[in-house]
Write a protein that holds these residues in place. Structure first.
Motif, PDB file in Angstrom:
ATOM      1  N   PRO A  19      -4.689  27.548 -11.619  1.00 57.64           N
ATOM      2  CA  PRO A  19      -3.267  27.835 -11.635  1.00 57.64           C
ATOM      3  C   PRO A  19      -2.839  29.004 -12.179  1.00 57.64           C
ATOM      4  N   ASP A  20      -1.560  29.280 -12.118  1.00 54.57           N
ATOM      5  CA  ASP A  20      -0.913  30.512 -12.809  1.00 54.57           C
ATOM      6  C   ASP A  20      -1.255  30.589 -14.059  1.00 54.57           C
ATOM      7  N   ARG A  21      -1.509  31.772 -14.824  1.00 48.42           N
ATOM      8  CA  ARG A  21      -1.697  31.968 -16.140  1.00 48.42           C
ATOM      9  C   ARG A  21      -0.742  31.350 -16.975  1.00 48.42           C
ATOM     10  N   TRP A  22       0.565  31.537 -16.820  1.00 46.63           N
ATOM     11  CA  TRP A  22       1.647  30.748 -17.540  1.00 46.63           C
ATOM     12  C   TRP A  22       1.710  29.368 -17.800  1.00 46.63           C
ATOM     13  N   VAL A  23       1.057  28.482 -16.651  1.00 47.09           N
ATOM     14  CA  VAL A  23       0.925  27.281 -16.719  1.00 47.09           C
ATOM     15  C   VAL A  23      -0.123  26.953 -17.963  1.00 47.09           C
ATOM     16  N   MET A  24      -1.224  27.738 -17.542  1.00 48.83           N
ATOM     17  CA  MET A  24      -2.625  27.407 -18.637  1.00 48.83           C
ATOM     18  C   MET A  24      -2.102  27.784 -20.167  1.00 48.83           C
ATOM     19  N   GLN A  25      -1.156  28.723 -20.199  1.00 56.51           N
ATOM     20  CA  GLN A  25      -0.871  29.342 -21.635  1.00 56.51           C
ATOM     21  C   GLN A  25       0.020  28.189 -22.108  1.00 56.51           C
ATOM     22  N   ALA A  26       0.987  27.373 -21.463  1.00 55.48           N
ATOM     23  CA  ALA A  26       1.921  26.384 -21.798  1.00 55.48           C
ATOM     24  C   ALA A  26       1.109  25.205 -22.037  1.00 55.48           C
ATOM     25  N   LEU A  27       0.036  24.766 -21.136  1.00 50.88           N
ATOM     26  CA  LEU A  27      -0.639  23.663 -21.507  1.00 50.88           C
ATOM     27  C   LEU A  27      -1.538  23.901 -22.750  1.00 50.88           C
ATOM     28  N   ALA A  28      -2.094  25.242 -23.321  1.00 52.61           N
ATOM     29  CA  ALA A  28      -2.600  25.307 -24.341  1.00 52.61           C
ATOM     30  C   ALA A  28      -1.774  25.252 -25.449  1.00 52.61           C
TER      31      ALA A  28
END
Length: 357
Positions: A217-226
């Motif tokens: 998925p988009d990078r911002w989603v992975m950052q928000a999940l992290a």
């Protein structure tokens, strides 16, 4: 303000207000319906994950059965686990490892445990320490029940499907065979393709471990999940629960489902359409409905105007004529046109005026 004018203005304002209320209600209802459908679609991912994982575990178990139910393999392991004086009283771990490497097919890791659950030989890399393996619920259940057990492990930032099988000879436990396969991106992609969502399988990361399996998925989603990883991994509702991710530019709703694992917490995150995408979808779907409401509002406004033009406006003019007649001016004739009731009223008033003459 004259009554006819008041009727026209109040009627138009009322129709406009009702149209706006209907449009707002339609938008709200469609938004709720779209959000509900989105959540339902996200929840489908949980069912798909359970079904696919069950299939993968069955496949892993069938591959493990080839070794676990092979009498020659069981006999070889039983003999190798007998302390060998030539090896200083140690068991022949090397020969078991060589046999596991030779016979390993369709899985990444194979390991033999002694009848007490202690690892003695392996093929493939498993970072889990021996004590944790010996005390793992799958291993203890296999030794206690003498039946195969399957499940999901978290091992140093990696997810593993695990099958634990008793090695039996004459109904007596000779050892335990443990086989495992890594959960990879292909599994997440398979879930996402069926459920039509982006998928991320999260666990506590470990230094040097591969990225979590996902559909990228988009990078911002992975950052928000992290940033919210403790909250994600702390989800306890078995059926899953929604969570909203956002940054300065985006918003999206995700569905977090906890995974039953040993060795650490893990969760599957199904990612819905972003807020902008959902709004665009709503705009396309609601355009025709809003246009219909606008057209309906215009029709009602036209009816109000026609009622004013053909009834209220002539009545207002008649009222002016009657007021003049009441002051003694009887040389009057009402000539305006209008609806049938207005025309009948006009004719009746004209007869009265002419009779007074």
């Amino acid at each position: 303000m004259k009554p006819a004018t008041r009727f026209l203005l109040s009627g138009l304002v009322l129709v406009l207000l009702l149209t706006l209320i209907a449009a707002a209600g339609t938008l709200w209802q469609l938004g709720r319906a779209a959000q509900t459908r989105s959540l339902q679609q996200l929840q489908v991912s949980s069912t798909v994950e359970r079904d696919l994982q069950a299939n993968r575990l069955i496949e892993l178990q069938l591959r493990a059965d080839v070794l676990a139910q092979d009498p020659a393999f069981v006999d070889y392991v039983a003999q190798s686990l007998i302390p060998n004086p030539q090896l200083g009283g140690a068991v022949d771990s090397a020969s078991i490892s060589d046999l596991l490497k030779e016979r390993r097919r369709g899985y990444d890791i194979a390991m033999v445990l002694d009848p007490q659950g202690k690892p003695v030989a392996s093929s493939g890399i498993l970072l889990k320490d021996h004590r944790s393996i010996q005390q793992d619920p799958l291993v203890t259940a296999t030794m206690g029940q003498l039946k195969p057990q399957q499940g999901l492990w978290v091992d140093h930032g990696q997810l593993l499907w695990v099958s634990v099988n008793p090695l039996l000879r004459g109904g007596s436990l000779q050892g335990v065979l443990l086989v495992a396969s890594h959960v990879d991106d292909a599994f997440a992609i398979a879930i996402g393709r069926i459920a039509r969502n982006d998928i991320v399988l999260l666990m506590q990361p470990a230094p040097g471990a591969d990225p979590a399996p996902s559909t990228n998925p988009d990078r911002w989603v992975m950052q928000a999940l992290a940033a919210r990883l403790p909250q994600v991994l702390g989800t306890t509702e078995a059926a899953g629960e929604p969570m909203v991710l956002s940054d300065a530019q985006h918003d999206t709703t995700v569905w977090v489902t906890p995974l039953q694992t040993s060795g650490g917490a893990a969760a599957m995150v199904a990612i819905g359409p972003y807020d902008g995408e959902l709004k665009a979808l709503l705009n396309r779907k609601t355009l025709s409905m809003l246009a219909g409401l606008a057209g309906l509002g215009l029709c009602f406004m036209l009816l109000v105007w026609l009622q004013w033009w053909r009834t209220w406006r002539p009545l207002q003019r008649m009222l002016g004529v009657i007021e003049l007649a009441s002051h003694g001016d009887h040389n009057l004739t009402i000539r305006m046109d209008g609806s049938s009731i207005v025309r009948r009223l006009r004719d009746g008033i004209n007869r009265l005026l002419h009779r007074a003459d």
